[in-house]
Motif scaffolding. Structure first.
Motif, short mmCIF file in Angstrom:
data_model
loop_
_atom_site.label_atom_id
_atom_site.label_comp_id
_atom_site.label_asym_id
_atom_site.label_seq_id
_atom_site.Cartn_x
_atom_site.Cartn_y
_atom_site.Cartn_z
N UNK A 15 -4.52 17.57 2.50
CA UNK A 15 -5.41 18.61 3.01
C UNK A 15 -4.72 19.96 3.18
N UNK A 16 -3.39 19.96 3.25
CA UNK A 16 -2.66 21.22 3.39
C UNK A 16 -2.52 21.95 2.05
N UNK A 17 -2.95 21.34 0.95
CA UNK A 17 -2.90 22.00 -0.36
C UNK A 17 -3.96 23.09 -0.42
N UNK A 18 -3.50 24.30 -0.66
CA UNK A 18 -4.43 25.43 -0.75
C UNK A 18 -4.38 26.08 -2.13
N UNK A 19 -3.52 25.59 -2.98
CA UNK A 19 -3.43 26.15 -4.33
C UNK A 19 -2.81 25.15 -5.28
N UNK A 20 -2.83 25.49 -6.53
CA UNK A 20 -2.23 24.64 -7.55
C UNK A 20 -1.76 25.49 -8.72
N UNK A 21 -0.86 24.90 -9.49
CA UNK A 21 -0.37 25.51 -10.72
C UNK A 21 -0.33 24.43 -11.78
#
Length: 59
Positions: A15-21
């Motif tokens: 849930x702490x993921x706010x972005x991705x690459x």
């Protein structure tokens, strides 16, 4: 096949993921999940851009 539900289930674990690459690889492209400080949380196979092509991958 990776389904949208599988993607949602994996994202719910971070849930702490706010972005991705995107992460380009030789065999399987992956995604790098990032937090607010741009730190890597996890490298995961979420490849939603390949849903229609990747029947061989199960999570």
């Amino acid at each position: 096949m990776i389904s949208l539900k599988c993607i949602a289930d994996i994202l719910a674990k971070y849930p702490q993921a706010v972005g991705w690459m995107p992460l380009k690889a030789i065999i399987v492209d992956m995604m790098v999940l990032l937090n607010r400080q741009d730190n890597v949380l996890k490298i995961v196979d979420l490849s939603p851009w390949n849903l229609h092509q990747r029947a061989d991958i199960k999570i």
